[in-house]
Scaffold this active site. Structure first.
Site: not given
Ligand code: FPP
Length: 237
Positions: A126, A20, A15, A32
């Site tokens: 991962l 920003w 978020d 983004h």
């Protein structure tokens, strides 16, 4: 104080991209874009640390309500991410899974995410879960619907439905529950993310905006997690 193990499953609500961008007098799409840079390094670090699963909230079922230009920018970034990152992720043995309703995505994005899932499905490193067109309540409704249909077909009896069966009908089937949920930007909400899977998650709400969430901030959250006393409703000796 005893230091505990790293979380097996980290979930992140990324978020603060909009704020920003505003702070830097830039268009929201650039916030983004900067957010994608942050997520690249968090993915790499999670993989290097040997964290088992990382789930990222990239686009919720509610995000379609945003301005058309912002939705288009996010969809374009998704496409770009899946074409530019996939080779490196695959080389690093990362297994990609999409959480959410892929049928509701534009055809190009749907095709790109499905290709990434297929290409990396046998990887054993991962487990990278990217939530796109995802909503926690919709996920639970889908699971309930699937189990009701199975009961109607006589494949199961309603008595067979337990927590274990329910979790097998979620997008996260086979993954451990979320141990640590991080939401950046100081907001303290779950916003419909992994509602069932976060039942015993530890929460961390750093005030930093997502594009500024660097490895130091990530390590701070992981270190704080290792100092938490987790009891799961019981009592530690
Ligand atoms: C929240 O910031 C962030 C989002 C709604 C999208 C997160 C998406 C990315 C980081 C990039 C796309 C992801 C991938 C996997 C390529 P906000 O816009 O709500 O911030 P604000 O609350 O400050 O406005």
């Amino acid at each position: 104080m005893t230091e505990r193990a790293l979380p097996r499953h980290v979930a992140i609500i990324m978020d603060g991209n909009g704020r920003w961008a505003k702070q830097h007098k830039l268009q929201v799409a650039l916030g983004h874009r900067k957010g994608v840079e942050a997520l690249r390094s968090i993915i790499r670090e999670s993989s290097d640390l040997g964290i088992e699963a990382l789930s990222l909230y990239a686009f919720s079922t509610e995000n379609w309500k945003r301005e058309k230009t912002e939705v288009e920018a996010l969809m374009a970034l998704l496409l770009e991410f899946f074409s530019s990152e996939i080779d490196e992720l695959h080389e690093n043995n990362v297994c990609i899974r999409i959480l959410g309703d892929k049928a509701g995505l534009p055809p190009k994005q749907r095709e790109a995410v499905e290709r990434a899932e297929i290409r990396t499905q046998a990887n054993t490193g991962l487990k990278l879960n990217i939530a796109i067109n995802y909503g926690g309540r919709a996920e639970l409704a889908m699971a309930a619907r699937e189990m009701a249909e199975m009961a109607l077909r006589g494949e199961i009896s309603p008595d067979d439905i337990d927590e274990e069966m329910l979790s097998r009908h979620l997008y996260t089937r086979g993954l451990p529950d979320v141990d640590l949920l991080i939401r950046t930007s100081g907001e303290m909400r779950l916003s419909n993310f992994l509602l069932y899977q976060c039942a015993y998650a530890e929460f961390d709400f750093p005030s930093v905006l997502w594009p500024d969430f660097d490895l130091e901030a990530y390590h701070q959250a992981l270190d704080a997690f290792r100092r938490r006393d987790r009891r799961f409703g019981g009592r530690n000796k």
